[in-house]
Design a protein around this motif. Structure first.
Motif, mmCIF file in Angstrom:
data_model
loop_
_atom_site.group_PDB
_atom_site.id
_atom_site.type_symbol
_atom_site.label_atom_id
_atom_site.label_comp_id
_atom_site.label_asym_id
_atom_site.label_seq_id
_atom_site.Cartn_x
_atom_site.Cartn_y
_atom_site.Cartn_z
ATOM 1 N N GLN B 46 4.605 45.770 20.396
ATOM 2 C CA GLN B 46 5.174 44.450 20.093
ATOM 3 C C GLN B 46 4.843 44.037 18.673
ATOM 4 O OE1 GLN B 46 3.685 41.803 23.109
ATOM 5 N NE2 GLN B 46 5.158 42.539 24.614
ATOM 6 N N HIS B 47 3.854 44.708 18.102
ATOM 7 C CA HIS B 47 3.390 44.323 16.770
ATOM 8 C C HIS B 47 2.935 45.580 16.024
ATOM 9 C CE1 HIS B 47 1.775 41.640 13.733
ATOM 10 N NE2 HIS B 47 0.608 42.256 13.793
ATOM 11 N N LEU B 48 3.348 45.725 14.761
ATOM 12 C CA LEU B 48 2.907 46.868 13.948
ATOM 13 C C LEU B 48 1.994 46.371 12.835
ATOM 14 C CD1 LEU B 48 5.883 49.329 13.299
ATOM 15 C CD2 LEU B 48 3.938 49.606 14.852
ATOM 16 N N ILE B 49 0.874 47.062 12.674
ATOM 17 C CA ILE B 49 -0.071 46.746 11.603
ATOM 18 C C ILE B 49 0.010 47.885 10.597
ATOM 19 C CG2 ILE B 49 -2.495 46.288 11.046
ATOM 20 C CD1 ILE B 49 -2.699 45.618 14.201
ATOM 21 N N ASP B 50 0.637 47.595 9.456
ATOM 22 C CA ASP B 50 0.821 48.612 8.417
ATOM 23 C C ASP B 50 -0.499 48.789 7.675
ATOM 24 O OD1 ASP B 50 1.470 50.111 6.172
ATOM 25 O OD2 ASP B 50 3.367 49.067 5.800
ATOM 26 N N VAL B 51 -1.085 49.977 7.783
ATOM 27 C CA VAL B 51 -2.399 50.208 7.161
ATOM 28 C C VAL B 51 -2.287 50.958 5.828
ATOM 29 C CG1 VAL B 51 -3.673 50.138 9.339
ATOM 30 C CG2 VAL B 51 -2.765 52.327 8.519
ATOM 31 N N ASN B 52 -1.042 51.136 5.338
ATOM 32 C CA ASN B 52 -0.867 51.916 4.109
ATOM 33 C C ASN B 52 -1.523 51.272 2.885
ATOM 34 O OD1 ASN B 52 0.807 54.407 4.631
ATOM 35 N ND2 ASN B 52 2.013 52.861 5.703
ATOM 36 N N GLY B 53 -1.746 49.948 2.931
ATOM 37 C CA GLY B 53 -2.348 49.275 1.787
ATOM 38 C C GLY B 53 -3.866 49.384 1.745
ATOM 39 N N LEU B 54 -4.484 49.960 2.781
ATOM 40 C CA LEU B 54 -5.940 50.096 2.786
ATOM 41 C C LEU B 54 -6.316 51.216 1.817
ATOM 42 C CD1 LEU B 54 -6.662 49.908 6.623
ATOM 43 C CD2 LEU B 54 -6.094 48.097 5.012
ATOM 44 N N ALA B 55 -7.403 51.021 1.106
ATOM 45 C CA ALA B 55 -7.773 52.029 0.094
ATOM 46 C C ALA B 55 -8.506 53.195 0.753
ATOM 47 C CB ALA B 55 -8.635 51.370 -0.970
ATOM 48 N N LEU B 56 -7.782 53.908 1.595
ATOM 49 C CA LEU B 56 -8.387 55.031 2.321
ATOM 50 C C LEU B 56 -7.674 56.331 1.952
ATOM 51 C CD1 LEU B 56 -8.626 53.354 5.872
ATOM 52 C CD2 LEU B 56 -10.494 53.659 4.224
ATOM 53 N N ASP B 57 -7.305 56.449 0.666
ATOM 54 C CA ASP B 57 -6.503 57.613 0.264
ATOM 55 C C ASP B 57 -7.235 58.524 -0.718
ATOM 56 O OD1 ASP B 57 -6.513 55.767 -1.733
ATOM 57 O OD2 ASP B 57 -4.346 55.752 -2.075
ATOM 58 N N LYS B 58 -8.579 58.496 -0.666
ATOM 59 C CA LYS B 58 -9.355 59.336 -1.588
ATOM 60 C C LYS B 58 -10.035 60.482 -0.835
ATOM 61 C CE LYS B 58 -9.080 56.359 -5.194
ATOM 62 N NZ LYS B 58 -8.198 55.399 -4.490
ATOM 63 N N ILE B 59 -10.277 61.574 -1.549
ATOM 64 C CA ILE B 59 -11.107 62.661 -1.030
ATOM 65 C C ILE B 59 -12.362 62.688 -1.900
ATOM 66 C CG2 ILE B 59 -11.251 65.128 -0.513
ATOM 67 C CD1 ILE B 59 -8.173 65.200 -0.545
ATOM 68 N N GLU B 60 -13.507 62.392 -1.276
ATOM 69 C CA GLU B 60 -14.734 62.252 -2.067
ATOM 70 C C GLU B 60 -15.814 63.217 -1.572
ATOM 71 O OE1 GLU B 60 -14.480 57.429 -2.817
ATOM 72 O OE2 GLU B 60 -15.093 58.180 -0.850
ATOM 73 N N ALA B 61 -16.649 63.672 -2.521
ATOM 74 C CA ALA B 61 -17.788 64.520 -2.159
ATOM 75 C C ALA B 61 -18.810 63.676 -1.407
ATOM 76 C CB ALA B 61 -18.401 65.101 -3.421
ATOM 77 N N THR B 62 -19.434 64.250 -0.375
ATOM 78 C CA THR B 62 -20.495 63.536 0.345
ATOM 79 C C THR B 62 -21.857 63.995 -0.197
ATOM 80 O OG1 THR B 62 -20.740 65.232 2.056
ATOM 81 C CG2 THR B 62 -19.096 63.508 2.450
ATOM 82 N N PRO B 63 -22.905 63.169 -0.003
ATOM 83 C CA PRO B 63 -24.247 63.581 -0.468
ATOM 84 C C PRO B 63 -24.698 64.892 0.187
ATOM 85 C CG PRO B 63 -24.225 61.264 0.202
ATOM 86 C CD PRO B 63 -22.915 61.840 0.612
ATOM 87 N N GLU B 64 -24.144 65.204 1.377
ATOM 88 C CA GLU B 64 -24.548 66.423 2.096
ATOM 89 C C GLU B 64 -23.831 67.667 1.570
ATOM 90 O OE1 GLU B 64 -23.355 63.621 3.820
ATOM 91 O OE2 GLU B 64 -25.377 62.854 4.118
ATOM 92 N N GLY B 65 -22.940 67.491 0.589
ATOM 93 C CA GLY B 65 -22.248 68.651 0.026
ATOM 94 C C GLY B 65 -20.887 68.910 0.650
ATOM 95 N N GLY B 66 -20.446 68.010 1.529
ATOM 96 C CA GLY B 66 -19.129 68.159 2.145
ATOM 97 C C GLY B 66 -18.098 67.253 1.491
ATOM 98 N N LEU B 67 -17.032 66.954 2.234
ATOM 99 C CA LEU B 67 -15.971 66.092 1.715
ATOM 100 C C LEU B 67 -15.662 64.992 2.726
ATOM 101 C CD1 LEU B 67 -13.265 68.574 0.322
ATOM 102 C CD2 LEU B 67 -14.891 67.211 -1.017
ATOM 103 N N ARG B 68 -15.487 63.763 2.204
ATOM 104 C CA ARG B 68 -15.002 62.680 3.056
ATOM 105 C C ARG B 68 -13.528 62.475 2.721
ATOM 106 N NH1 ARG B 68 -18.680 59.390 2.794
ATOM 107 N NH2 ARG B 68 -19.349 59.343 4.961
#
Lengths: 211, 317
Positions: B46-68
């Motif tokens: 009944q309702h759509l929440i568009d999340v495209n504007g959230l700043a969740l579009d990065k690939i970042e190194a983690t302190p453990e040596g992996g990727l977020r």
């Protein structure tokens, strides 16, 4: 062909007028966090740019980008094939990327720039990819062609950007312009007349010229 | 398509809060699967929440040596990321084996995990389906089941999970990070993220109502030779009959995850000890307790043979 007079109203126009009058009561409901009355359309505003021209639209939230282009802006070059992302006839370029315009809502494209086949070239000044499709006979019925051309133009950009594909043997090397690569990268565009080999020839020519 | 109201969320917490305010709402990101299902009224939010504007579009190194990997990173960008190509080749390969160029440009990391089955009976709203309408029955059982699951099945559902990306995420031991409507965050190991159908096939993940995926985290690279092989009915742009992702180390040990055979990415850690012995020994462990149908029993030898081919390819690399 004669221009349509202002007094002729099509069935589409009647539907549009009907939708607008209903939505006036639906919008305040939405603001309060209540569900819309069953089957009452909800309108939402969106502004975007198509082929260099700015548009401010108020649309039924259900309107796909494809339907907004065709039914509201009358840019009917973009075609509706399956309407489920399986055929690629609706391919347009949004902020430089090719997408299926049938599987995205128009209201999700606030502030974005959309290029359709009408924005790539004109009758008198064809885009190099359009000219190559004509030269190599890259179609038969032509229905999938606008999507094929938009897809091909953006696809060459993806190769230029170094994006690998399923058939790239080395993930870290620069992609090559082999027919195998072009076929894999164009697999989201179906041509039921099967003009595939001519489409590959057309794209290869444009890719080779660096256009 | 049923009418719905629409809003653009500005932060993950705001999105999750909106979801709890609106029962029957859905997040929309790429939309390539959700809109497909909404057109058929299999999904009718009944309702759509568009999340495209959230700043969740990065690939970042983690302190453990992996990727977020941000939830909104598009499949194209994830597959093409230099670090992913170099250190997590299996993930690049799996992504590139899925969908088409156009769809990968839209589809997101989180949405890929949440995509729904392509079972033809789930899509056919004239047929009973426990996943679409709980308790209505399963039309696939006794129907045409060439594409369906052979392991982890139940009396209620034999659908498969369609994702290629999720197979790589499972082999790489990814972790799904989320935020809940009350603002708390949690980390869900990918092994626990997707559920088997049991008698509630409509509940496909362990996400709570309104819970939003914010990222998928890869542990530090484990090296090895990484191969993904997808067997399907056409050379490109088709869902898997069987797909296999492997990570093979120099000593022959490694990991195997299988797609196209279960309701979730299929991995049996205990079976991986047999990897140095070859495909047959591993397949025996992977497929223990399998319940194929007459139509899809071919998947049993297909898993073993594909694994054999993939292990040979890994040895040559």
């Amino acid at each position: 062909m004669r221009e349509r007079s202002d007094f002729e109203i099509t069935r589409r126009d009647v539907l549009k007028v009907g939708a607008v009058s209903v939505a006036v009561s639906a919008v305040p409901l939405a603001a309060k966090g209540q569900a819309p009355a069953a089957d009452a359309p909800v309108l939402s505003k969106v502004s975007f740019n198509v082929n260099g021209k700015a548009y401010n639209l108020k649309l039924d939230t259900r309107t796909s980008l494809l339907d907004a282009l065709r039914e509201q802006l009358h840019l009917t070059g973009t075609k509706k094939g399956c309407d489920h992302g399986q055929c690629g006839a609706c391919t347009v370029i949004v902020d430089g990327r090719r997408i299926n315009s049938c599987l995205t809502l128009a209201v999700m494209h606030e502030g974005q720039s959309i290029t359709t086949i009408e924005g790539l070239g004109t009758r008198d000044n064809l885009h190099p990819m359009q000219a190559a499709f004509v030269k190599h006979d890259g179609y038969q019925c032509g229905y999938c062609t606008p999507g094929q051309i938009c897809s091909a133009v953006a696809m060459l950009g993806e190769i230029k950007a170094g994006i690998p594909s399923h058939v790239s043997t080395d993930l870290t090397a620069r992609p090559t312009l082999t027919p195998l690569e072009l076929r894999e990268r164009m697999s989201g565009n179906i041509c039921r007349c099967a003009a595939y080999s001519n489409i590959v020839d057309a794209i290869t020519e444009v890719a080779g010229s660096g256009a | 398509m049923k009418p719905f109201t629409y809003e653009r969320a500005r932060s993950p917490a705001e999105a999750a809060a909106a979801a709890s305010r609106w029962p029957g709402s859905k997040f929309i990101a790429g939309g390539t699967n959700l809109l497909d299902l909404m057109k058929l009224e299999i999904e009718a939010p009944q309702h759509l929440i568009d999340v495209n504007g959230l700043a969740l579009d990065k690939i970042e190194a983690t302190p453990e040596g992996g990727l977020r990997i941000g939830a909104l990173v598009r499949n194209t960008d994830l597959a093409a990321d230099e670090r992913v190509r170099r250190d997590y080749a299996l993930l690049s390969r799996a992504l590139l084996a899925g969908a088409s160029g156009q769809l990968r440009n839209k589809a997101t990391t989180a949405g890929n995990l949440l995509q729904r089955t392509r079972c033809a009976y789930f899509y056919d709203t004239n047929q009973p389906c426990n996943k679409r309408k709980p308790g209505s029955g399963c039309s696939a059982i006794g129907g045409f089941t060439r594409q369906h699951a052979i392991v982890g099945v139940s009396e209620a559902c034999i659908a498969t999970h369609p994702s290629d990306m999720a197979i790589a995420m499972r082999a790489l031991d990814a972790i799904v990070e989320t935020v809940q409507p009350n603002g708390t965050t949690r980390r869900i190991p990918i092994a626990d993220f997707h559920r088997l159908p049991a008698n509630t096939p409509h509940i496909e993940t362990t996400l709570q109502p309104g819970e939003l995926i914010t990222a998928v985290v890869l542990p530090k690279p484990i090296g090895g030779t990484q191969v993904y092989h997808k067997v399907r009915d056409r050379a490109s742009y088709a869902f898997a009959l069987v797909s296999i992702g492997v990570i093979v180390q120099r000593d022959g040990q490694g990991r195997v995850a299988v797609g196209g055979i279960a309701h979730k990415p299929w991995r049996v850690e205990a079976a991986e000890a047999a990897m140095p012995k070859g495909a047959e020994a591993v397949a025996d462990g992977l497929l223990e307790g399998a319940k194929p149908t007459k139509d899809n029993a071919f998947k049993l030898p297909l898993v073993e043979r594909t694994l054999d081919a993939v292990l040979a390819q890994a040895k040559r690399a």
